[in-house]
Motif scaffolding. Structure first.
Motif, PDB file in Angstrom:
ATOM      1  N   THR A 122       0.500  -1.120  -0.031  1.00  0.00           N
ATOM      2  CA  THR A 122      -0.103   0.149  -0.496  1.00  0.00           C
ATOM      3  C   THR A 122       0.689   0.964   0.411  1.00  0.00           C
ATOM      4  OG1 THR A 122      -0.238  -0.071   2.555  1.00  0.00           O
ATOM      5  CG2 THR A 122      -1.417  -1.323   1.064  1.00  0.00           C
ATOM      6  N   LEU A 123      -0.192   1.859  -0.246  1.00  0.00           N
ATOM      7  CA  LEU A 123       0.854   3.719  -0.254  1.00  0.00           C
ATOM      8  C   LEU A 123       1.645   4.138   0.899  1.00  0.00           C
ATOM      9  CD1 LEU A 123       1.928   6.207  -2.373  1.00  0.00           C
ATOM     10  CD2 LEU A 123      -1.097   7.589  -1.582  1.00  0.00           C
ATOM     11  N   ALA A 124       0.820   3.839   1.711  1.00  0.00           N
ATOM     12  CA  ALA A 124       1.612   4.261   3.075  1.00  0.00           C
ATOM     13  C   ALA A 124       2.711   3.590   3.701  1.00  0.00           C
ATOM     14  CB  ALA A 124       0.244   3.732   4.490  1.00  0.00           C
ATOM     15  N   GLU A 125       3.098   1.850   2.841  1.00  0.00           N
ATOM     16  CA  GLU A 125       3.587   1.366   3.276  1.00  0.00           C
ATOM     17  C   GLU A 125       5.554   1.662   2.449  1.00  0.00           C
ATOM     18  OE1 GLU A 125       2.917  -2.353   3.412  1.00  0.00           O
ATOM     19  OE2 GLU A 125       1.508  -2.771   2.364  1.00  0.00           O
ATOM     20  N   ILE A 126       5.188   3.228   1.860  1.00  0.00           N
ATOM     21  CA  ILE A 126       6.230   3.153   0.737  1.00  0.00           C
ATOM     22  C   ILE A 126       6.385   4.403   0.985  1.00  0.00           C
ATOM     23  CG2 ILE A 126       6.666   3.920  -1.463  1.00  0.00           C
ATOM     24  CD1 ILE A 126       4.388   2.031  -2.561  1.00  0.00           C
ATOM     25  N   PRO A 127       7.552   4.634   2.074  1.00  0.00           N
ATOM     26  CA  PRO A 127       8.510   6.246   1.414  1.00  0.00           C
ATOM     27  C   PRO A 127       8.158   7.716   0.300  1.00  0.00           C
ATOM     28  CG  PRO A 127       9.787   4.590   2.224  1.00  0.00           C
ATOM     29  CD  PRO A 127       9.105   4.028   1.190  1.00  0.00           C
ATOM     30  N   LEU A 134       4.320   7.325  12.056  1.00  0.00           N
ATOM     31  CA  LEU A 134       5.874   6.777  11.185  1.00  0.00           C
ATOM     32  C   LEU A 134       5.111   5.007  11.364  1.00  0.00           C
ATOM     33  CD1 LEU A 134       9.017   7.869  12.420  1.00  0.00           C
ATOM     34  CD2 LEU A 134       7.182   8.853   9.805  1.00  0.00           C
ATOM     35  N   GLN A 135       5.240   4.729  10.285  1.00  0.00           N
ATOM     36  CA  GLN A 135       4.455   2.814  10.236  1.00  0.00           C
ATOM     37  C   GLN A 135       3.128   3.059  10.201  1.00  0.00           C
ATOM     38  OE1 GLN A 135       7.151   1.039   9.374  1.00  0.00           O
ATOM     39  NE2 GLN A 135       8.938   2.692   9.295  1.00  0.00           N
ATOM     40  N   ALA A 136       2.493   3.630  10.068  1.00  0.00           N
ATOM     41  CA  ALA A 136       0.907   3.390   9.991  1.00  0.00           C
ATOM     42  C   ALA A 136       0.715   3.704   8.775  1.00  0.00           C
ATOM     43  CB  ALA A 136       0.379   4.660  10.836  1.00  0.00           C
ATOM     44  N   ARG A 137      -0.586   2.142   9.565  1.00  0.00           N
ATOM     45  CA  ARG A 137      -0.564   1.094   7.696  1.00  0.00           C
ATOM     46  C   ARG A 137      -1.669   0.717   7.780  1.00  0.00           C
ATOM     47  NH1 ARG A 137       4.598  -2.473   7.063  1.00  0.00           N
ATOM     48  NH2 ARG A 137       5.578  -0.465   6.947  1.00  0.00           N
ATOM     49  N   TRP A 138      -2.022  -0.463   7.438  1.00  0.00           N
ATOM     50  CA  TRP A 138      -3.895  -1.352   7.047  1.00  0.00           C
ATOM     51  C   TRP A 138      -3.558  -1.821   8.349  1.00  0.00           C
ATOM     52  CZ3 TRP A 138      -4.811  -6.200   6.133  1.00  0.00           C
ATOM     53  CH2 TRP A 138      -3.218  -6.552   6.097  1.00  0.00           C
ATOM     54  N   ASN A 139      -2.949  -2.312   8.332  1.00  0.00           N
ATOM     55  CA  ASN A 139      -2.284  -3.966   9.393  1.00  0.00           C
ATOM     56  C   ASN A 139      -1.578  -3.151  10.574  1.00  0.00           C
ATOM     57  OD1 ASN A 139      -0.168  -3.017   8.167  1.00  0.00           O
ATOM     58  ND2 ASN A 139       0.243  -5.298   7.378  1.00  0.00           N
ATOM     59  N   LEU A 174     -10.406  -6.531  15.426  1.00  0.00           N
ATOM     60  CA  LEU A 174     -10.410  -5.208  14.244  1.00  0.00           C
ATOM     61  C   LEU A 174     -10.523  -6.050  12.770  1.00  0.00           C
ATOM     62  CD1 LEU A 174      -8.370  -2.652  14.681  1.00  0.00           C
ATOM     63  CD2 LEU A 174     -10.376  -3.608  16.223  1.00  0.00           C
ATOM     64  N   GLU A 175     -10.794  -7.046  12.211  1.00  0.00           N
ATOM     65  CA  GLU A 175     -10.460  -8.438  11.254  1.00  0.00           C
ATOM     66  C   GLU A 175     -12.163  -7.719  10.687  1.00  0.00           C
ATOM     67  OE1 GLU A 175      -7.830 -10.692  14.100  1.00  0.00           O
ATOM     68  OE2 GLU A 175      -9.455 -10.123  14.114  1.00  0.00           O
ATOM     69  N   ASP A 176     -13.250  -8.009  11.441  1.00  0.00           N
ATOM     70  CA  ASP A 176     -14.082  -6.877  11.018  1.00  0.00           C
ATOM     71  C   ASP A 176     -14.866  -5.764  10.255  1.00  0.00           C
ATOM     72  OD1 ASP A 176     -14.880  -7.198  13.238  1.00  0.00           O
ATOM     73  OD2 ASP A 176     -16.478  -7.980  13.681  1.00  0.00           O
ATOM     74  N   HIS A 177     -13.626  -5.057  11.327  1.00  0.00           N
ATOM     75  CA  HIS A 177     -13.702  -3.954  10.827  1.00  0.00           C
ATOM     76  C   HIS A 177     -13.560  -2.941   9.959  1.00  0.00           C
ATOM     77  CE1 HIS A 177     -14.397  -2.450  15.424  1.00  0.00           C
ATOM     78  NE2 HIS A 177     -14.286  -3.481  15.281  1.00  0.00           N
ATOM     79  N   PRO A 178     -14.025  -1.515   8.800  1.00  0.00           N
ATOM     80  CA  PRO A 178     -13.450  -1.117   7.833  1.00  0.00           C
ATOM     81  C   PRO A 178     -11.736  -1.382   7.640  1.00  0.00           C
ATOM     82  CG  PRO A 178     -15.598   0.348   8.608  1.00  0.00           C
ATOM     83  CD  PRO A 178     -14.492  -0.467   9.185  1.00  0.00           C
ATOM     84  N   VAL A 179     -11.400  -1.832   6.544  1.00  0.00           N
ATOM     85  CA  VAL A 179     -10.190  -1.791   6.384  1.00  0.00           C
ATOM     86  C   VAL A 179      -9.482   0.598   5.989  1.00  0.00           C
ATOM     87  CG1 VAL A 179      -9.628  -1.332   4.014  1.00  0.00           C
ATOM     88  CG2 VAL A 179      -7.714  -2.232   4.879  1.00  0.00           C
ATOM     89  N   VAL A 180      -8.954   0.494   6.926  1.00  0.00           N
ATOM     90  CA  VAL A 180      -8.099   2.027   6.601  1.00  0.00           C
ATOM     91  C   VAL A 180      -6.571   2.544   5.957  1.00  0.00           C
ATOM     92  CG1 VAL A 180      -9.911   2.846   8.275  1.00  0.00           C
ATOM     93  CG2 VAL A 180      -7.910   2.298   9.351  1.00  0.00           C
ATOM     94  N   HIS A 181      -6.821   3.569   6.062  1.00  0.00           N
ATOM     95  CA  HIS A 181      -5.190   4.204   5.675  1.00  0.00           C
ATOM     96  C   HIS A 181      -5.098   2.707   4.028  1.00  0.00           C
ATOM     97  CE1 HIS A 181      -3.622   5.822   9.735  1.00  0.00           C
ATOM     98  NE2 HIS A 181      -4.096   4.210  10.109  1.00  0.00           N
ATOM     99  N   VAL A 182      -5.790   3.404   3.072  1.00  0.00           N
ATOM    100  CA  VAL A 182      -5.619   2.933   2.126  1.00  0.00           C
ATOM    101  C   VAL A 182      -5.540   3.782   1.157  1.00  0.00           C
ATOM    102  CG1 VAL A 182      -6.356   0.671   2.334  1.00  0.00           C
ATOM    103  CG2 VAL A 182      -7.980   2.236   2.178  1.00  0.00           C
ATOM    104  N   SER A 183      -4.835   4.204  -0.386  1.00  0.00           N
ATOM    105  CA  SER A 183      -5.012   5.336  -0.601  1.00  0.00           C
ATOM    106  C   SER A 183      -6.230   4.625  -1.832  1.00  0.00           C
ATOM    107  CB  SER A 183      -3.631   5.744  -1.518  1.00  0.00           C
ATOM    108  OG  SER A 183      -3.740   4.243  -2.526  1.00  0.00           O
ATOM    109  N   PHE A 184      -6.556   5.970  -3.109  1.00  0.00           N
ATOM    110  CA  PHE A 184      -7.604   5.545  -4.052  1.00  0.00           C
ATOM    111  C   PHE A 184      -6.909   4.728  -4.882  1.00  0.00           C
ATOM    112  CE2 PHE A 184      -8.548   5.570  -7.951  1.00  0.00           C
ATOM    113  CZ  PHE A 184      -9.787   5.439  -8.465  1.00  0.00           C
ATOM    114  N   ASP A 185      -5.393   4.548  -4.602  1.00  0.00           N
ATOM    115  CA  ASP A 185      -5.440   3.240  -5.477  1.00  0.00           C
ATOM    116  C   ASP A 185      -5.224   2.157  -4.957  1.00  0.00           C
ATOM    117  OD1 ASP A 185      -4.798   5.154  -7.943  1.00  0.00           O
ATOM    118  OD2 ASP A 185      -2.324   5.310  -7.764  1.00  0.00           O
ATOM    119  N   ASP A 186      -5.042   1.990  -3.958  1.00  0.00           N
ATOM    120  CA  ASP A 186      -4.546   0.982  -3.297  1.00  0.00           C
ATOM    121  C   ASP A 186      -6.036   0.050  -3.467  1.00  0.00           C
ATOM    122  OD1 ASP A 186      -2.308   1.072  -2.026  1.00  0.00           O
ATOM    123  OD2 ASP A 186      -3.031   2.636  -0.025  1.00  0.00           O
TER     124      ASP A 186
END
Length: 313
Positions: free
Chosen positions: A62-67, A109-114, A126-138
């Protein structure tokens, strides 16, 4: 891309409806007739468990995992050239929300979907919560993997209204009829006081609150949701007669979607819909089908997710 699985989706017949509103924020106007063709839509936002399967099968990063590339952001502090995402951190005092998001948003820093709160956090429980920290491209990558698409703003709003054309909310004209909480939004004085009348400080499991008239969950509150439309400061003027309603409008051009008042590079913005758990009566009353918000495509946060559609035409 795989063949779309329609389980967990709802078929909508399409039709003509009144999109937008003349009664709330200026970017929602003018209210106008729009026609959409039949489509299927996910009953819920994509969950952490569903996104985890996608990542496991594809290796998607995901975008949040890329510097971030400093060359794209002249003057950026080198200390921030690390993977990070924006996380809401509640102030320890009552403050005027007009001071701006810098009072409650922190780039972690290091905040991401998982790792939604940074290093050491996880989505366990939180498996049944909505995924967050996702960009449009993700979100678009997930949709392609699932054989689906992301909704247009018109499709999303048609689905959110649940056949209550013109109603303020997805369930009628009262925010909390009889004191009943019908969505995950902020109760109390944002951003320092969260009464949690709805039972949740942050995201909630999908299907926690009643579905709308189409049998769809969390169309309002919980997390904002990406749409494919580029942002414009208001809806385009269009005919008000159903016979002349634009069919399947796709929004304005990318070139005009960036914030001209924002210094730095011109970052395109997409339309978000639905509001989130951070929308409050004293701030961001966007827990309504007509409400909309611009989001830069290079930014991820702890309150944005998505759901998918399949067009049947």
């Amino acid at each position: 891309m795989t063949k779309a699985r329609l389980d967990g989706m709802v078929a909508l017949a399409g039709g003509v409806f009144q999109m937008g509103s003349n009664e709330h924020y200026p970017e929602e106007a003018p209210a106008h007739a729009v026609a959409v063709d039949p489509f299927w839509i996910d009953q819920t936002p994509v969950t952490n468990a569903q996104f985890a399967r996608f990542v496991s099968e594809t290796g998607h990063v995901t975008l949040a995992e890329i510097p971030p590339d400093p060359r794209l952001y002249p003057g950026m502090d080198p200390a921030f050239a690390q993977p990070a995402s924006a996380v809401f951190v509640k102030p320890d005092r009552l403050i005027d929300p007009r001071l701006g998001g810098g009072e409650w948003w922190q780039l972690i820093l290091q905040a991401r979907w998982n790792q939604p709160f940074g290093s050491g956090s996880s989505i366990a429980g939180l498996e049944d919560h909505p995924v967050v920290h996702v960009s449009f491209d993700d979100a678009a990558a997930y949709a392609a993997w699932a054989g689906k698409s992301l909704p247009t703003e018109a499709e999303w709003e048609f689905a959110a209204r649940g056949s209550l054309d013109g109603a303020a909310y997805a369930w009628g004209d009262q925010l909390a009829p009889g004191g009943t909480m019908l969505a995950n939004y902020w109760q109390g004085t944002f951003p320092g006081e969260n009464l949690m009348t709805d039972g949740y400080e942050r995201t909630s499991p999908v299907r926690t609150f009643p579905p709308n008239g189409h049998g769809l969950f969390d169309m309002i509150g919980n997390v904002w949701e990406w749409t494919t439309d580029w942002w414009a400061d208001r809806h385009a003027d269009s005919p008000t007669k159903p016979c002349c309603a634009p069919r399947n409008p796709r929004g304005p051009a990318r070139s005009g979607s960036h914030d001209r008042h924002q210094p730095g590079p011109a970052i395109p913005r997409r339309v978000l819909k639905g509001g989130s758990h951070l929308c409050a009566e004293n701030y961001c009353r966007r827990y309504r089908p007509a409400a909309r918000h611009p989001q830069p495509i290079d930014t991820t946060t702890s309150h944005i997710g998505f759901r998918c559609v399949v067009r049947t035409a």
